[in-house]
Design a protein around this motif. Structure first.
Motif, short mmCIF file in Angstrom:
data_model
loop_
_atom_site.label_atom_id
_atom_site.label_comp_id
_atom_site.label_asym_id
_atom_site.label_seq_id
_atom_site.Cartn_x
_atom_site.Cartn_y
_atom_site.Cartn_z
N PRO A 46 0.81 -1.23 0.00
CA PRO A 46 0.00 0.00 0.00
C PRO A 46 0.84 1.27 0.00
CG PRO A 46 -0.87 -1.58 1.59
CD PRO A 46 0.44 -2.14 1.10
N GLN A 47 2.00 1.23 0.67
CA GLN A 47 2.85 2.42 0.72
C GLN A 47 3.43 2.78 -0.63
OE1 GLN A 47 2.91 -0.18 2.70
NE2 GLN A 47 3.27 0.35 4.84
N MET A 48 3.38 1.85 -1.58
CA MET A 48 3.90 2.10 -2.92
C MET A 48 2.83 2.64 -3.86
SD MET A 48 6.02 -1.50 -3.11
CE MET A 48 6.57 -1.33 -4.80
N GLN A 49 1.59 2.76 -3.35
CA GLN A 49 0.48 3.15 -4.21
C GLN A 49 -0.01 4.57 -3.96
OE1 GLN A 49 -2.65 0.08 -4.38
NE2 GLN A 49 -1.31 -1.23 -3.18
N GLN A 50 0.29 5.13 -2.80
CA GLN A 50 -0.27 6.43 -2.46
C GLN A 50 0.75 7.24 -1.69
OE1 GLN A 50 -4.00 6.21 -0.40
NE2 GLN A 50 -4.14 8.41 -0.06
N SER A 51 0.89 8.50 -2.04
CA SER A 51 1.83 9.37 -1.33
C SER A 51 1.22 9.84 -0.02
CB SER A 51 2.16 10.58 -2.21
OG SER A 51 0.98 11.32 -2.50
N GLY A 52 2.08 10.14 0.93
CA GLY A 52 1.62 10.69 2.19
C GLY A 52 1.27 9.66 3.25
N VAL A 53 1.36 8.36 2.94
CA VAL A 53 1.02 7.33 3.92
C VAL A 53 2.26 6.69 4.53
CG1 VAL A 53 -1.17 6.83 2.79
CG2 VAL A 53 0.86 5.51 2.17
N ALA A 54 3.44 7.08 4.07
CA ALA A 54 4.70 6.52 4.57
C ALA A 54 5.81 7.54 4.34
CB ALA A 54 5.03 5.21 3.88
N PRO A 55 6.91 7.43 5.10
CA PRO A 55 8.05 8.33 4.87
C PRO A 55 8.58 8.21 3.45
CG PRO A 55 8.30 7.16 6.96
CD PRO A 55 7.13 6.53 6.25
N ALA A 56 9.27 9.25 3.01
CA ALA A 56 9.77 9.27 1.64
C ALA A 56 10.77 8.16 1.38
CB ALA A 56 10.40 10.63 1.34
N GLU A 57 11.51 7.73 2.42
CA GLU A 57 12.53 6.70 2.23
C GLU A 57 12.00 5.31 2.53
OE1 GLU A 57 12.65 8.09 6.47
OE2 GLU A 57 12.51 9.02 4.48
N TRP A 58 10.69 5.13 2.60
CA TRP A 58 10.12 3.83 2.99
C TRP A 58 10.49 2.74 2.00
CZ3 TRP A 58 7.00 0.01 1.04
CH2 TRP A 58 6.50 -0.92 1.97
N GLU A 59 10.87 1.58 2.58
CA GLU A 59 11.19 0.39 1.81
C GLU A 59 10.67 -0.82 2.59
OE1 GLU A 59 12.74 0.64 -1.07
OE2 GLU A 59 13.23 -1.43 -1.57
N PRO A 60 10.05 -1.80 1.94
CA PRO A 60 9.54 -2.95 2.69
C PRO A 60 10.68 -3.72 3.35
CG PRO A 60 9.41 -3.36 0.33
CD PRO A 60 9.76 -1.92 0.51
N GLY A 61 10.49 -4.08 4.62
CA GLY A 61 11.46 -4.87 5.36
C GLY A 61 10.89 -6.24 5.68
N PHE A 62 11.64 -7.02 6.45
CA PHE A 62 11.22 -8.39 6.72
C PHE A 62 9.88 -8.44 7.44
CE2 PHE A 62 10.98 -12.09 9.52
CZ PHE A 62 10.99 -13.09 8.57
N LEU A 63 9.63 -7.53 8.36
CA LEU A 63 8.37 -7.55 9.10
C LEU A 63 7.17 -7.35 8.16
CD1 LEU A 63 9.27 -5.62 12.37
CD2 LEU A 63 9.07 -8.09 12.01
N ASP A 64 7.37 -6.59 7.09
CA ASP A 64 6.29 -6.43 6.11
C ASP A 64 6.01 -7.75 5.39
OD1 ASP A 64 5.86 -3.40 6.20
OD2 ASP A 64 8.01 -3.52 5.80
N TYR A 65 7.04 -8.48 5.04
CA TYR A 65 6.85 -9.78 4.39
C TYR A 65 6.31 -10.82 5.37
CZ TYR A 65 9.53 -7.65 0.64
OH TYR A 65 9.95 -6.81 -0.37
N LEU A 66 6.68 -10.71 6.64
CA LEU A 66 6.12 -11.60 7.66
C LEU A 66 4.62 -11.36 7.80
CD1 LEU A 66 6.68 -13.74 9.85
CD2 LEU A 66 7.07 -11.84 11.44
N TYR A 67 4.21 -10.10 7.73
CA TYR A 67 2.78 -9.77 7.77
C TYR A 67 2.06 -10.35 6.55
CZ TYR A 67 -1.47 -6.98 7.45
OH TYR A 67 -2.77 -6.57 7.31
#
Length: 267
Positions: A198-219
């Motif tokens: 979702p953070q890759m689809q809409q601006s303003g919902v995550a920091p500018a430097e956001w990148e998926p980490g392991f916890l995102d894939y665990l989710y």
């Protein structure tokens, strides 16, 4: 008779606004996937370059290390009849590979991508998957033949350990293969993403430097194992779709057999 909002058949302003927003969102996603739209986040991204093509800081290793150690501990909690013998072999191999990776790249952030590190990392995930796959097959065989644990609590704890390790194993595969792994994602070398967060689809919902980490894939792995389908993160590539389909099938089969066996024991 007309109103200030238009003719009798005109949609209300709220419906019209929602329709426009939906079309705008779909156009934005299509532009991002084709690499022709404005990136929604990411420092240093140009208008013609999507966020996943930008270079970011490598993620820290603590989350994935904790998950791997958790999987090793869960393997020791399984009954001996469900483990590959000698029982210590695969857990010892997993810990050895983890220590080798830490020795070859003793930094907090996973920002180094070499063939040796990549091979060791994939071998570690394969060892965890092999150990848990063997345990899952033995457990399913016991459930189908009515053997194994005599009590419902023992059955649920054993099946829970297998199920949890399965979630960790698939999370590791998603984390390792999405856009070439953590180091490749930090370098931004992949042309297209394998998972659309979702953070890759809409601006303003995550920091500018956001990148998926392991916890995102665990989710992603956890929700796929519980809902038996993707939730908020969509698989885009064929391998991602097939892997999620395999995980859903394994989780569904395990849950159905365990519940049926537990109900039979309680009766």
């Amino acid at each position: 008779m007309t109103t200030a909002h238009g003719g009798p058949g005109d949609p209300s302003p709220s419906t019209h606004d929602l329709t426009e927003q939906l079309h705008h969102r779909l156009d934005r996603i299509e532009a991002l996937l084709s690499g022709e739209g404005t990136p929604v986040a990411g420092a240093g991204a140009s208008p013609s370059q999507p966020v996943w093509r930008t270079k970011t800081e490598g993620e820290q290793r603590w989350a994935v290390t904790a998950a791997i150690l958790c999987a090793v501990v869960l393997q020791f909690f399984l009954p001996s009849r469900l483990s590959i013998h000698p029982r210590w072999m695969l857990p010892a191999l997993e810990v050895g590979l983890l220590l080798a990776l830490a020795a070859m790249h003793p930094h907090r952030r996973l920002d180094r991508n070499t063939r040796v590190l990549r091979s060791l990392s994939l071998a570690l995930v394969a060892a965890i998957s092999l150990a848990n796959g063997w345990s899952a097959l033995k457990l399913v065989r016991e459930l189908l033949h009515g053997g194994g644990a005599a009590g419902a609590l023992s059955l649920l704890s054993t099946a829970g350990a297998v199920w949890a390790t399965n979630v960790i194993a698939f999370a590791l595969w998603y984390w390792e293969w999405d856009r070439g792994g953590p180091a490749a994602r930090a370098e931004g070398v992949a042309d297209y993403p394998d998972f659309l967060f979702p953070q890759m689809q809409q601006s303003g919902v995550a920091p500018a430097e956001w990148e998926p980490g392991f916890l995102d894939y665990l989710y992603v792995a956890f929700t796929n194992a519980t809902a038996f389908s993707p939730t908020d993160t969509m698989p885009l590539s064929r391998w991602a779709k097939l892997t999620m389909m395999l995980q859903s099938a394994i989780s569904l089969l395990t849950v159905l057999l365990v519940v049926a066996r537990a109900v039979n024991i309680l009766q």
